[in-house]
Enzyme design. Structure first.
Site, PDB file in Angstrom:
ATOM      1  NE  ARG A 286      -1.680  -1.412   3.545  1.00 28.82           N
ATOM      2  CZ  ARG A 286      -1.937  -1.610   4.819  1.00 28.82           C
ATOM      3  NH1 ARG A 286      -3.162  -1.511   5.275  1.00 28.82           N
ATOM      4  NH2 ARG A 286      -0.976  -1.918   5.666  1.00 28.82           N
TER       5      ARG A 286
ATOM      6  CB  VAL B 109      -4.043  -7.071  -1.760  1.00 25.09           C
ATOM      7  CG1 VAL B 109      -2.634  -6.912  -2.285  1.00 25.09           C
ATOM      8  CG2 VAL B 109      -4.048  -7.305  -0.267  1.00 25.09           C
TER       9      VAL B 109
ATOM     10  CE  LYS C 206      17.122 -23.301   8.102  1.00 31.93           C
ATOM     11  NZ  LYS C 206      17.981 -22.123   8.014  1.00 31.93           N
TER      12      LYS C 206
ATOM     13  CG  HIS D 153       9.576 -24.673  10.584  1.00 33.78           C
ATOM     14  ND1 HIS D 153       9.459 -24.361   9.244  1.00 33.78           N
ATOM     15  CD2 HIS D 153       9.371 -23.524  11.248  1.00 33.78           C
ATOM     16  CE1 HIS D 153       9.195 -23.067   9.128  1.00 33.78           C
ATOM     17  NE2 HIS D 153       9.132 -22.534  10.323  1.00 33.78           N
TER      18      HIS D 153
END
Ligand code: NAP
Length: 490
Positions: A51, A94, A183, A241
């Site tokens: 924005r 958006v 990674k 994760h």
């Protein structure tokens, strides 16, 4: 020796949230590195979209500051100029119609060019972005969308979010990032397992005693207290994760590195996790919350002092004893733990092999310790295989536990790239192997949801731990009850 760089096709990368923290700290530096290494080809463009009312020059100045702060090695001024020259900026809200026509004009009519829409904004905006991209005719067959966690806060909301994205994008266009998968060391885990004959025959309950996965953070909730207090460690870290790492350790060999072959195997692991619910939640999980304590920088406040209202039962630490019900892993516990304000920042996987069944060496040789394979994701990415050797010299048969250091980046003398570098290039190549498929995300929630409900229903309270320690003592008890100890992650 240096690593081989394979250039990718020219692309337009639109970063929704191009002025935010993720763009500043991770995405712009990652893209700079890819350009510096010669992986980007002309005419690639990176278009910031948020924005804030910025000119392209002001956005370039923002990006320049981001590089100065977050690119660790020396900045090459020619490369920086070249990189900044690729940047554009469009002010877009958006949630409204503002800016979309301008974005369309900047993108132009080239429908054959690769287009990556990176949603570096809160998930409540994902739906708005997807539908407006469609309504403004900005989705081409070469368009991909990249979304960050959190993907939902439970199975129901994850499904809704996936449905919204799925109503606009095909699954092949949808890239759900878990940056742990980008990674180097995580990918090396796959290389170690599947490019060598050494480990795979031992990779089962006959030879592995247990597995530990630790993701410890030194920091507290910092500026994210509002989000974090509604999430907690189980949703924020374990659902994504830690479970993704568990999948890579536990999965069967896929038939190839094809995205669906790998993700099919990960999905089977998630579906094989033994349920944790009201009946066993107290025995198999520990919830913790940090109180005041100390970090390397001095005294730090407790969690309750950092959040509004000063009262919360949100966990900043969780330890779980998980088991996978299949032939390979039956009886092998996977101990998972993650927390904020812990002793140090470290992420690692420990594969603890079984001890030798009998020592031939007698008391004087010292204790025979197990062959741990330690895969460290951060800091100092690397792999160490601990073995017993004879202490050198004529002093008799004394044994010593030493690590074989397989730290590849230093061996090959290459910079260890940030996970985002690899992952963004994979998006451009259209390779989804290191991204989560919809059913994986949902299967992970299907295992997490009953733990959350059981905590709620049984009123399981968080145990207090002092900031700067390894979590509550109950976490030590969780593993020591089984005659094992947490690996000393220092
Ligand atoms: P942030 O610093 O708050 O940035 C949010 C960005 O969104 C800003 O650029 C903001 O710019 C833009 N934005 C907000 N409302 C908008 C709207 N209506 N229209 C257009 N742009 C809008 O957040 P962040 O830390 O970068 O995180 C972004 C997302 O990534 C979150 O979902 C977060 O959970 C996830 N994530 C972040 C990290 C990280 O390291 N930061 C790591 C993993 C996941 P304007 O105010 O100019 O509009």
């Amino acid at each position: 020796m240096s690593s081989q760089i394979i250039p990718v096709d020219p692309f337009d990368c639109i970063i929704f949230g191009g002025t935010g923290d993720l763009a500043e700290r991770k995405l712009l530096p990652a893209l700079y590195h890819r350009q510096k290494d010669g992986q980007m080809t002309e005419p690639t463009r990176i278009i910031g979209a948020s924005r804030s009312d910025l000119s392209t020059n002001e956005y370039r100045a923002f990006a320049h500051e981001a590089l100065k702060t977050h690119v660790k090695d020396d900045l090459d001024s020619d490369e920086v100029e070249k990189f900044l020259g690729k940047l554009d900026y469009v002010s877009v809200d958006v949630k409204s119609e503002r800016g979309w026509d301008s974005l369309g004009a900047v993108l132009g009519a080239d429908t054959g060019k690769k287009r990556a829409c990176y949603l570096a904004v809160g998930p409540s905006l994902f739906g708005d972005i997807a539908t407006r991209l469609r309504d403004h005719g900005l989705i081409t067959p070469e368009t991909r969308i990249i979304v960050e966690k959190p993907i939902g806060r439970d199975l129901k909301s994850a499904r809704e979010l996936n449905d919204t994205l799925g109503s606009v994008f095909d699954e092949y266009q949808t890239f759900r990032i878990d940056h742990y998968l980008g990674k180097e060391t995580v990918q090396n885990l796959m290389a170690l397992r599947f490019a060598n004959t050494l480990y795979e025959p031992l990779w089962n309950s006959a030879h592995i005693d247990h597995v530990q996965i630790t993701v410890a953070e030194g920091v507290g909730v910092e500026g994210r207290a509002d989000y974090y207090d509604k999430a907690g460690a189980l949703r924020d870290m374990v659902q994504n994760h830690l479970l993704q790492l568990l999948c890579l350790v536990a999965m069967e060999p896929p038939s190839s590195m094809d995205a669906n072959a790998v993700r099919d195997e990960k999905l089977k692991v998630l579906r094989g996790l033994e349920p944790i619910d009201e009946a066993n939640v107290e025995k198999l999980t520990v919830r913790g919350q940090y109180g005041p304590g100390a970090s390397a920088g001095g005294p730090v406040p407790g969690y309750l002092d950092e959040i509004e209202g000063g009262a919360s039962n949100t966990e900043t630490f969780v330890a779980v004893k998980a088991e996978i019900g299949n032939w390979r892993w039956a009886g092998v516990p996977f101990y998972l733990r993650t927390g904020k304000r812990m002793t140090t920042r470290v992420s690692e996987i420990v594969i603890a092999f079984k001890p030798v069944p009998h020592s031939i060496f007698g008391d004087g040789a010292g204790r025979l310790l197990a062959n741990n394979l330690v895969i460290r994701l951060q800091p100092d990415e690397g792999v160490k295989q601990w073995i017993m050797i004879k202490d050198p010299g004529p002093g008799g048969m004394r044994l010593r536990h030493v690590p074989l250091d397989m730290s590849f980046a230093s061996a090959f003398n290459v910079r260890n790239p940030d996970a985002y570098e690899r992952l963004i290039m994979d998006v451009i190549r259209g390779n989804q192997t290191l991204f989560m498929r919809r059913d994986e995300v949902e299967a992970a929630w299907r295992w997490i949801d009953p733990i959350l409900s059981a905590w709620e229903d049984t009123g399981q309270q968080c145990q207090r731990y002092t900031a700067g320690t390894w979590g509550p003592s109950a976490s030590i008890a969780l593993i020591e009850r089984d005659g094992r100890t947490w690996h000393e992650s220092v």
